[in-house]
Design an enzyme around this catalytic site. Structure first.
Site, short mmCIF file in Angstrom:
data_model
loop_
_atom_site.label_atom_id
_atom_site.label_comp_id
_atom_site.label_asym_id
_atom_site.label_seq_id
_atom_site.Cartn_x
_atom_site.Cartn_y
_atom_site.Cartn_z
N HIS A 229 0.83 -1.21 0.00
CA HIS A 229 0.00 0.00 0.00
C HIS A 229 0.87 1.26 0.00
CE1 HIS A 229 -3.66 2.35 1.08
NE2 HIS A 229 -2.76 3.14 1.63
N GLU A 230 1.78 1.34 0.96
CA GLU A 230 2.62 2.54 1.03
C GLU A 230 3.54 2.61 -0.20
OE1 GLU A 230 1.69 4.72 3.09
OE2 GLU A 230 0.42 3.36 4.25
N HIS A 233 1.72 4.42 -2.86
CA HIS A 233 1.77 5.88 -2.65
C HIS A 233 3.14 6.42 -3.09
CE1 HIS A 233 -1.96 6.76 -0.57
NE2 HIS A 233 -1.74 5.87 0.37
N GLU A 259 -4.71 7.81 -3.16
CA GLU A 259 -5.17 6.54 -2.60
C GLU A 259 -5.46 5.53 -3.71
OE1 GLU A 259 -4.82 6.12 0.50
OE2 GLU A 259 -5.98 4.35 1.01
ZN ZN Z 1 -3.15 5.20 1.77
#
Ligand code: ZN
Length: 465
Positions: A229-230, A233, A259
């Site tokens: 997830h990170e 980003h 996101e």
């Molecule tokens: Zn996030």
């Protein structure tokens, strides 16, 4: 920071916020922007930078320096009370501070101005162009279509996900998460990964984009999907337009687009069978005694188990959006005054019962779980769901746009896909708002049907519905 440091830190942040605010609202700066806006010889990109700067300037002008300092000071106070309340598992400790924060946000909404709902005044900060009218439409679909699917799943044979809940040594988990980041294309010469309790990405410029991950020795899923997830980003931040760094166009389009990049890697790719057909043998090699006897199909099913739970950040791909829906409904009511902070914990628990069929046994697992309201981030939560919906739409389009994408993923080759993301999304920075960008990438605006279709197909197959 040591616990006693918060007062001094709060004062420092308030001073900095007020100073920054003075610079950003100065008459000299405003006059310069207006002069530039009137010139006919700007390139399209330069003109866009001026338009965005003027927009930010205009918004900042509506707030006074004392108000901005007040808000910063209140954030520190609220955070301190939230920590204390969490420790004591008692919302009452947080209540008064949160009340003051809500009052400040109501004031901020009216200073910014809005047409239909005070929430609209605040949304723009996170999601330019979004309104309650737009979000109500999106969340109506969430409210109508996800609960029946989740209920159906609840009736089906449960998925066994015990393979995640064994003892996985911390260092080996961390080492594997570094490999994961490398595979998806994270540039370690322009970043690093560290540990934290709540994973996040922070950027000091596109050549230094750092991520953190969370390791739980008794639950392998925390590290895997927080790192991916990170990482998503971070790939976005590392791919912003280089020649615009430090300028408005050189930043991210919006929170929901940010996101969308994390969710796309985390869910559409990172929770797919194709991805793990490639990488699962590497994971098994890292944890032979824990996973040696677990097949990739069983591992895939386990990672996609759906079950109502109390904590948003640990929720699965489907129930997650009900956690967001609950916060969205409560935030709107707090801001328009139809719900008091005093009545908030009860309202929170009632909504959990209504949408997820479970009632939080205490404040820590309920109303006190998120940090957002301490920072005054009202209007932030919806961007999490929007991000997932954009992610599905982008991914569906990518699958159509170039052939062999799934084959690429099955072989762990992400270069072409990352190049596509860079070209269509990352390098465009903040040139377009979310809606325009979505039109440019997929030919239409946000269409939640794409996510719902993806969700129904994937989970009906998984649960043999
Ligand atoms: Zn996030």
């Amino acid at each position: 920071m040591p616990p006693k440091g918060f007062m001094a830190r709060g004062q420092q942040l308030a001073t900095l916020a007020a100073l920054a605010h003075e610079l950003l609202t100065g008459d000299a700066y405003g006059a310069m922007l207006h002069e530039l806006a009137g010139r006919g010889d700007l390139s399209e990109t330069q003109a866009r930078n001026i338009v965005l700067s003027l927009k930010d300037y205009g918004k900042a002008k509506r707030l006074s320096a004392p108000f901005v300092a007040d808000l910063a000071r209140q954030s520190s106070h609220c955070y301190d009370r939230w920590i204390a309340a969490r420790r004591a598992n008692d919302f009452k400790i947080f209540e008064e501070s949160l009340q003051r924060m809500v009052a400040l946000k109501q004031e901020q909404a009216s200073l910014y101005g809005y047409d239909a709902h005070p929430y609209d005044g605040l949304l723009d900060e996170y999601e330019s162009g979004a309104t309650v009218a737009f979000l109500d439409g999106v969340f109506a679909r969430v409210r109508e279509e996800l609960p029946p699917l989740i209920a159906q799943i609840g009736q089906a044979k449960p998925i066994d996900d015990r393979c995640f809940y064994q003892m996985f040594p911390r260092e080996r988990q961390f080492a594997f998460s570094l490999e994961l980041l490398g595979w998806i294309g994270y540039d370690f010469d322009a970043g690093r990964q560290d540990y934290s309790e709540h994973p996040f990405t922070t950027s000091f410029g596109m050549s230094d984009v750092r991520v953190t991950t969370r390791v739980d020795e008794h639950n392998l899923s925390a590290v895997i999907w927080s790192s991916i997830h990170e990482g998503g980003h971070a790939l976005y931040e590392q791919g912003l337009p280089e020649d615009q760094e430090g300028l408005p166009v050189g930043s991210a389009a919006s929170l929901s687009i940010h996101e969308s990049q994390s969710r796309l890697w985390e869910n559409n790719i990172g929770r797919s069978l194709a991805f793990w057909q490639c990488f699962y043998p590497r994971l098994q090699a890292a944890f032979p005694e824990q996973l040696g006897a677990v097949s990739v199909d069983d591992f895939y099913r386990a990672m996609n188990r759906v079950t109502p739970s109390l904590i948003r950040t640990e929720a699965d791909e489907l129930t997650y959006h009900l956690h967001v829906l609950i916060r969205y409904e409560l935030e709107k009511q707090l801001l328009d005054g139809s719900l008091s902070v005093e009545a908030l914990p009860e309202a929170w628990n009632d909504l959990y019962e209504k949408y997820l069929g479970i009632r939080p046994p205490d404040a820590r697992q309920g109303i006190l779980q998120d940090v957002h309201w301490c920072h005054g981030s009202f209007g932030y939560f919806p961007t999490y769901s929007l991000g997932s919906f954009y992610a599905s739409q982008f991914y569906e389009h990518a699958l159509k746009a170039f052939s062999g994408l799934e084959e690429d993923i099955r072989h762990g080759h992400f270069e072409r896909f990352l190049h596509w993301l860079r070209d269509k999304i990352h390098r465009r920075g903040r040139r377009y708002d979310s809606d325009t960008l979505c039109h440019l990438v997929t030919g239409k605006g946000l269409d939640i049907s794409v996510f719902l279709h993806y969700a129904k197909e994937k989970y009906r197959a998984l649960y043999e519905l």
